[in-house]
Scaffold this active site. Structure first.
Site, PDB file in Angstrom:
ATOM      1  N   SER A 755       1.001  -1.224  -0.039  1.00 39.25           N
ATOM      2  CA  SER A 755       0.194   0.104   0.209  1.00 39.25           C
ATOM      3  C   SER A 755       0.924   1.127   0.114  1.00 39.25           C
ATOM      4  O   SER A 755       1.477   1.480   1.064  1.00 39.25           O
ATOM      5  CB  SER A 755      -0.915   0.042   1.297  1.00 39.25           C
ATOM      6  OG  SER A 755      -1.524   1.250   1.411  1.00 39.25           O
ATOM      7  N   THR A 756       0.950   1.804  -1.379  1.00 35.27           N
ATOM      8  CA  THR A 756       2.021   3.026  -1.198  1.00 35.27           C
ATOM      9  C   THR A 756       1.336   4.096  -0.361  1.00 35.27           C
ATOM     10  O   THR A 756       2.271   5.106   0.008  1.00 35.27           O
ATOM     11  CB  THR A 756       2.111   3.341  -2.649  1.00 35.27           C
ATOM     12  OG1 THR A 756       0.869   3.856  -3.332  1.00 35.27           O
ATOM     13  CG2 THR A 756       3.010   2.371  -3.417  1.00 35.27           C
ATOM     14  N   CYS A 757       0.244   4.107  -0.218  1.00 31.73           N
ATOM     15  CA  CYS A 757      -0.375   5.402   0.888  1.00 31.73           C
ATOM     16  C   CYS A 757       0.101   5.232   2.172  1.00 31.73           C
ATOM     17  O   CYS A 757       0.540   6.123   2.836  1.00 31.73           O
ATOM     18  CB  CYS A 757      -2.012   5.346   0.747  1.00 31.73           C
ATOM     19  SG  CYS A 757      -2.532   5.855  -0.830  1.00 31.73           S
ATOM     20  N   ALA A 758       0.269   3.914   2.568  1.00 31.77           N
ATOM     21  CA  ALA A 758       0.781   3.946   3.977  1.00 31.77           C
ATOM     22  C   ALA A 758       2.352   3.198   4.021  1.00 31.77           C
ATOM     23  O   ALA A 758       2.848   3.018   5.143  1.00 31.77           O
ATOM     24  CB  ALA A 758      -0.156   2.798   4.694  1.00 31.77           C
TER      25      ALA A 758
END
Length: 795
Positions: A755-758
């Site tokens: 998950s690149t957002c996290a």
């Protein structure tokens, strides 16, 4: 350097601080030698030592020359050479038992070199000046004299070597500065930063600003310090910011062991919580992890940190630092001895102490005109050793920051961008590229709206929201970072054989040469492209990355970076990074003898880096004149001038955009390497650097999956590791925090997910290290696709 800067006293007096103690003297400054002599000291005893100290891997040594047991006894002159270990680097047994005599209390003389510099240059009346001790002339001359064949370039390389092993600048260590080299935190709120931990004010606090359970404080301890008590101050009024489970670790970066787990309870008001006490060994690194907070709180608050430790000392760089192992990356220094490099490092460090004392007076305010001359230009390569730069840079950036606007939304079609990247000739306008889609999409849509100025703080970590057409990605930061990576890849493609989708940069001539040149992957601005507005925007994006935590990976030549920030450049040293073949040809032509010259037919023409031929002198038919031997030096100067100024206009446009975001004073304080690193990230991704950036969530570092992952990454190339970082974070380079947790299912030998957002990697179980390597490598190369059916990420 002046004599006062290199001052070394011929003799310094020390006295004993204990009632009675026996000290060991050695024939050489080495602990593994047998003791040569013992002396019994009392508070009335005095040791007379040489002013020239010796610091090595064992600690700080004093050469004892004379001894007086008591005021009534005679002074004993020691005929042989004896050394006393004043401070040791590692064990608590080496606590000092003697102290230097306070000059003002026991002697009218000045002893420290900085006091002598102050008196020498200060405007003082003669009757108010203190007498100077007798100098050690031989030691002073050794410091003043440069080593044979030494140049400022040697100083520059020596500083680079020292800076790589220096702790990060910390001007906020306050009450713990005597025992701690650096203090770092995982994240912080803008107004509640780490400086509040050491300001001795319980009403202020450090507040984290990140993922639950991933907050930490990291202390890099000074050599030889042994913690006797470590406390943090908490306040019951902080409610769910109050940590409820704290893990304390100690050791080296890649080998931390748990020293204790603390669960604070019944906190009344503002209270000190003891984390460690009574340690008996030195731990280079102490990491305080806040695993849980009260009532499930996400962020944590700490109101102070207090440390009591033995062996509070700072040896700086010792002689044994300059070993062949440390010098292997610095061939220019390898012909010099440890003693020569050690003395030169002392001189440079003394100079930097003086520079730091006036640095704030030399740097103009951030709004000073960009045409102002930089007073630090001549010594810019030495600035990485400054301990005051960071606070000045932070102040300039903070004072020049604006409030971020409402986050704009940009629609990106990555399918047509990918088609354009594969065949740019089908779209000469480049409108299908991510670059142009972003540029057009970020233009103000209303007359009253203002364009983005990119002068926001690092807390504004998502500058726009991406809506990817025909993709199911909800952009919570990962999509934005993907767009920056795609944009950078279009500007400077990382694949050697791929076409360049945009006209703003071209491959430097070095990319076509096979001479082992280290700069074979660099780009330069395209001198035939005159799109000023686009270059200015590129500069603005670079400035925004400098201010924030994002990277814009532009693999530009160091020649370009130097010009961009105003550093001086030279033909033989700097243009070599653009076109080494032409540089060597012109240098050889200048030195060529007449016989050799006649065999090489030359004309008054040259070929620019973009392949365009320029005629410098022509005949009536428009053909270049032949070059005569006596005119070769003039020709060489004109070639140098033309090649070195070829893309000056494009660099000036980029610099214009950069200075719209970054104050000129900030660029004055930094070297080109530091600016490149802050804009682009670190191009070399070592395993150690990756480990420093990796954190674990609900999985232990000793877990078999983690061991397999590191075995795989150890075998990865630099490009593989860059792909791995992009797979997890959306970035291509460090710095980037990486969080590793368990896989989303119980499947074995499946592909990892992210998950690149996290910045989160979901790591499944693997039956072998080899299979883990295959699965991770496949994922990082094949699973960051624009089709959501192929993308294991949950963005």
């Amino acid at each position: 350097m002046p004599e006062s800067v290199c001052f070394v006293a011929k003799e310094v007096q020390y006295y004993c601080t204990q009632a009675k103690v026996t000290i060991k003297l050695y024939s050489e400054p080495q602990k593994n030698n047998k003791k040569a002599k013992e002396l019994t000291l009392t508070p009335e005893s005095i040791l007379f030592v040489s002013g020239e100290e010796c610091c090595n891997s064992h600690g700080k040594w004093l050469r004892v020359v004379k001894f007086r047991a008591s005021p009534s006894s005679n002074i004993e002159v020691l005929k042989e050479e004896y050394w006393y270990l004043m401070y040791g680097n590692k064990t608590s047994e080496d606590t000092p038992v003697i102290q230097i005599v306070p000059a003002k209390k026991h002697s009218p003389y000045l002893f420290s070199w900085d006091e002598i510099v102050e008196q020498h240059y200060a405007l003082q009346l003669r009757e108010h000046k203190s007498p100077l001790p007798e100098p050690d002339t031989a030691a002073v001359n050794l410091l003043r004299q440069s080593p044979p064949s030494w140049s400022f370039q040697h100083d520059e390389v020596l500083v680079q070597m020292m800076a790589q092993h220096m702790p990060s600048d910390n001007d906020h260590l306050g009450s713990i500065k005597n025992v701690v080299e650096s203090l770092d935190v995982s994240t912080s709120c803008e107004d509640d930063g780490p400086m509040n931990l050491t300001d001795n004010d319980p009403d202020t606090y450090w507040e984290s600003d990140g993922t639950q359970g991933q907050h930490w404080i990291q202390l890099r301890m000074k050599k030889g310090t042994i913690i006797k008590k470590l406390c943090i101050t908490l306040c019951s009024n902080d409610d769910n910011y109050l940590p409820s489970k704290i893990l304390v670790q100690g050791g080296e970066v890649d080998n931390l062991k748990t020293l204790g787990t603390i669960t604070p309870d019944r906190i009344n008001g503002k209270q000190d919580v003891v984390l460690l006490s009574g340690l008996t060994e030195h731990y280079p690194l102490i990491k305080i992890r806040f695993k849980e907070c009260k009532s499930g709180g996400i962020d944590t608050r700490v109101r102070g940190i207090k440390i009591t430790a033995t062996g509070e000392k700072n040896h700086g760089f010792d002689k044994d630092f300059f070993t062949s192992e440390n010098l292997i990356r610095f061939p220019l220094l390898q012909s010099y001895s440890k003693d020569q490099l050690y003395r030169r490092s002392q001189v440079i460090q003394r100079f930097m102490v003086l520079l730091d004392s006036v640095l704030q007076l030399l740097v103009p305010s951030w709004h000073t005109s960009t045409s102002s001359k930089n007073p630090l230009a001549g010594i810019r390569p030495l600035l990485p050793l400054s301990k005051k730069r960071t606070s000045l840079v932070d102040t300039c950036l903070k004072d020049s920051a604006n409030e971020p606007p409402e986050k704009p939304t940009v629609y990106i079609n990555r399918r047509i961008a990918m088609e354009h990247r594969c065949n740019p000739s089908n779209d000469p306008s480049c409108k299908s590229s991510v670059f142009i889609q972003l540029y057009d999409g970020l233009k103000p849509r209303e007359r009253s709206a203002k364009p983005l100025d990119y002068r926001w703080t690092h807390r504004h970590d998502q500058w726009w929201e991406c809506k990817f057409i025909s993709e199911g990605i909800i952009d919570q930061g990962g999509g934005f970072r993907d767009s920056l990576s795609d944009l950078a890849e279009e500007l400077c493609p990382s694949t050697v054989d791929s076409p360049i989708p945009l006209p703003y940069f071209i491959r430097a001539p070095n990319q076509e040469q096979e001479d082992g040149n280290v700069n074979t992957d660099v780009f330069i601005p395209n001198s035939t492209c005159t799109d000023k507005d686009k270059y200015i925007w590129i500069g603005q994006l670079m400035g925004a990355c400098f201010r924030g935590r994002e990277n814009l990976v532009l693999t530009l030549s160091s020649f370009v970076w130097k010009k961009l920030i105003g550093e001086s450049v030279s033909w033989s040293r700097d243009y070599l990074t653009v076109d080494s073949l032409t540089t060597k040809l012109i240098d050889d032509l200048e030195k060529m003898d007449a016989v050799t010259f006649r065999s090489a037919s030359r004309s008054w023409s040259l070929t620019l880096a973009n392949g365009v031929t320029v005629i410098l002198k022509m005949d009536e038919s428009g053909n270049p004149l032949g070059l005569k031997y006596e005119n070769r030096e003039e020709y060489c100067e004109k070639v140098k001038e033309a090649r070195m100024k070829e893309f000056d206009d494009q660099i000036s446009y980029i610099r214009c955009g950069l200075l719209q975001v970054i104050p000129p004073a900030v660029l004055d304080l930094l070297t080109w390497q530091e600016v490149e690193s802050r804009v682009c990230g670190d191009p070399k991704i070592s395993l150690e650097a990756l480990k420093k950036s990796t954190h674990y969530d609900e999985v232990e570092e000793t877990d078999e999956r983690i061991k397999y992952m590191w075995e795989a990454l150890k075998k990865f190339t630099n490009e593989d590791r860059s792909k791995f970082i992009k797979f997890v974070t959306g970035r291509r380079r460090l710095p980037a925090s990486i969080f590793v947790t368990s896989g989303k299912s119980d499947a074995i030998d499946s592909l990892p997910e992210s998950s690149t957002c996290a910045n989160m990697l979901y790591l499944p179980f693997y039956s072998s290290a080899k299979l883990a390597e295959e699965r991770i490598r496949y994922a990082v190369y094949n699973c960051v696709a624009i089709d959501t059916d192929m993308h294991p990420q949950d963005d």
